[in-house]
Each structure stands twice: as structure tokens, then as C-alpha cells.
Design an enzyme around this catalytic site. Structure first.
Site, PDB file in Angstrom:
ATOM      1  N   LYS A 177      -9.291  -6.597  19.525  1.00  0.00           N
ATOM      2  CA  LYS A 177      -8.810  -7.743  20.301  1.00  0.00           C
ATOM      3  C   LYS A 177      -7.291  -7.735  20.399  1.00  0.00           C
ATOM      4  CE  LYS A 177      -8.554 -11.515  17.989  1.00  0.00           C
ATOM      5  NZ  LYS A 177      -7.080 -11.655  17.877  1.00  0.00           N
TER       6      LYS A 177
ATOM      7  N   LYS B  60      -7.143   2.062  -3.468  1.00  0.00           N
ATOM      8  CA  LYS B  60      -6.980   1.692  -2.056  1.00  0.00           C
ATOM      9  C   LYS B  60      -7.357   2.853  -1.136  1.00  0.00           C
ATOM     10  CE  LYS B  60      -5.157  -0.981   1.272  1.00  0.00           C
ATOM     11  NZ  LYS B  60      -5.550  -2.337   1.614  1.00  0.00           N
TER      12      LYS B  60
ATOM     13  N   SER C 132       0.859  -1.183   0.000  1.00  0.00           N
ATOM     14  CA  SER C 132       0.000   0.000   0.000  1.00  0.00           C
ATOM     15  C   SER C 132       0.896   1.234   0.000  1.00  0.00           C
ATOM     16  CB  SER C 132      -0.904  -0.006   1.236  1.00  0.00           C
ATOM     17  OG  SER C 132      -1.830  -1.060   1.172  1.00  0.00           O
TER      18      SER C 132
END
Length: 249
Positions: free
Chosen positions: A190, A170, A95
């Protein structure tokens, strides 16, 4: 048969490379952390260097942290382009900014090589199970050259336009208010919770990570945990009392 190079064996790169190996491709791998390359060797890959990958492989994938590292891997002394052969296809799945993709395209074109920018969506879980989505910028012929390998690593691959288009695709999900999860916030929540708890246990101060966890707590209270992590923009929109949106120029 193509000889495939793969540079960058981190959280995303390792499972992607493993999925290529499951299809019995000849895979030459490199990472600055040799232990990661060694793991792939145990699965059938050939441990290599960027320069040797450039001289050996006719299709080369990169999955690296940012555009600067991509350019270093390709163009620095001892990099891929030290010995790359004309006709080689380089597919950058990192990216990066669109201007980084254009830079790589121009320099590779000067060497008679081809370039695709192909960032991915789906995060680590989809990298592991081989269901990533690829947004590809480049020309049609080059895209179809690498398409079989993208399909080994993902469930969809779409040519969205010319060079840089994959990198651009993106970026605008926030502008489209598209928070369909690739990497959902509840998974990030989490993981960050585990980091914060472990840091507290060993007495390590991590103020910025703790702040990120609290931001995610707000997202949880607001009912956004199933959205893509890009949806965190909504937290900052609420603070600033404004919404990130498209403007016609």
C-alpha cells in the site's frame, strides 16, 4: 529512579519513546533532526545531545538506521561515550550486523559499562500500539535491568543468548521459512503504491521503486500478501530456481 536516554526518533523510535513517556519515565531524547526531538519535548521529554545523555542517563536506548550510525552515536567525538559513567546500560534496538554488536560491547566494557543488542520485530504499527517483540543478546542481570522499559514498548522480550545473539536472531527467519508477519507485505504494498502514484503525478522518475512495487504485485498474485516482508525472498527464489535454506556446517 532511572534516567533514560533515547537516541533515534524516526518512524520506529518516536512511537517507542512516546510509549515510555506514557509510563512517566524521565526521558532524555536526541535526533539529528531537531524537529523530532521538539515533538517529544511537547510530550514531556528533555531535549539533549548524545554527550549529555551519556553523562546524565544510566539506561540508554538507541534506535538508528545502521551499525555505522550506532557506532558514531556512541563513540565519535561528542558521542555518548565522551562522558559516559561506569555502570551505564546501553541497549541498541537497531537492526545491525552481529559484529557491530560485539564491537559496541567490547568498547563499552572497557569503560565499565554494559551492552545489550535488542532488535525489534513488529514494524511501525506495533511500535505505535506498544506490542513490539524484542530479541535480546547479553547477560541476564543487564537484561532484567532494562526489561521493565522493554515491556513499556512491547508485548514480549526474550533473552536469546549472549552478546550478538539478538542481532543474529533477527537474521535467520528466512532460513527457518518463518514468514509470520511483523511488517506484512500488504502494508508495504500500500505504501509503495502511494509513492509510485504520487511520483507519477509530479513527474518524478523512480524506476527502482516501481520495480519493487511490481515484485510486490507478484507476491499478491501468488497469495503471499499476509506474510512478513522477509517473504519477498520467495520472489527471488522463483527467479533463481532455488531455495534459501540452512546448511549443516
Amino acid at each position: 529512579m532511572d534516567k533514560i536516554g533515547f537516541i533515534g526518533l524516526g518512524i520506529m523510535g518516536t512511537p517507542m519513546a512516546l510509549n515510555l513517556l506514557k509510563h512517566h519515565v524521565e526521558l532524555h531524547v536526541y535526533d539529528v533532526r531537531e524537529s523530532l526531538s521538539d515533538r517529544l519535548v511537547c510530550e514531556g521529554a528533555v531535549k539533549s545531545t548524545p554527550e549529555r545523555i551519556g553523562s546524565t542517563c544510566n539506561v540508554i536506548f538507541l534506535m538508528l538506521p545502521n551499525g555505522g550510525i550506532v557506532k558514531e552515536a556512541l563513540f565519535a567525538e561528542g558521542g555518548v561515550c565522551t562522558a559516559i559513567a561506569p555502570g551505564t546500560v546501553v541497549c541498541d534496538m537497531s537492526s545491525v550486523a552481529p559484529e557491530d554488536s560485539h564491537y559496541c560491547f567490547r568498547l563499552l566494557q572497557e569503560k565499565g559499562c554494559f551492552f545489550l543488542d535488542s532488535p525489534v520485530s513488529g514494524g511501525e504499527p506495533k511500535a505505535v500500539d506498544g506490542t513490539l517483540s524484542f530479541m535480546v543478546g547479553g547477560d541476564d542481570a543487564t537484561f532484567h535491568k532494562v526489561l521493565p522499559y522493554l515491556e513499556m514498548m512491547g508485548s514480549s522480550a526474550l533473552l536469546v543468548g549472549g552478546t550478538g545473539s539478538g542481532s543474529i536472531a533477527k537474521l535467520p527467519m528466512i532460513l527457518e521459512r518463518n514468514f509470520k508477519p511483523g511488517g506484512p507485505i500488504y502494508i508495504n504494498h500500500k505504501d509503495i503504491k502511494n509513492v509510485v502514484e504520487e511520483a507519477h503525478l509530479i513527474g518524478t522518475p523512480i524506476p527502482l521503486t516501481s520495480q519493487l512495487f511490481e515484485i510486490m504485485q507478484v507476491m499478491k498474485v501468488k497469495g503471499h500478501m499476509g506474510e512478513d516482508h522477509g517473504g519477498i525472498v520467495q520472489y527471488f527464489e522463483n527467479l533463481a530456481d532455488c531455495k534459501v535454506q540452512k546448511r549443516d556446517i
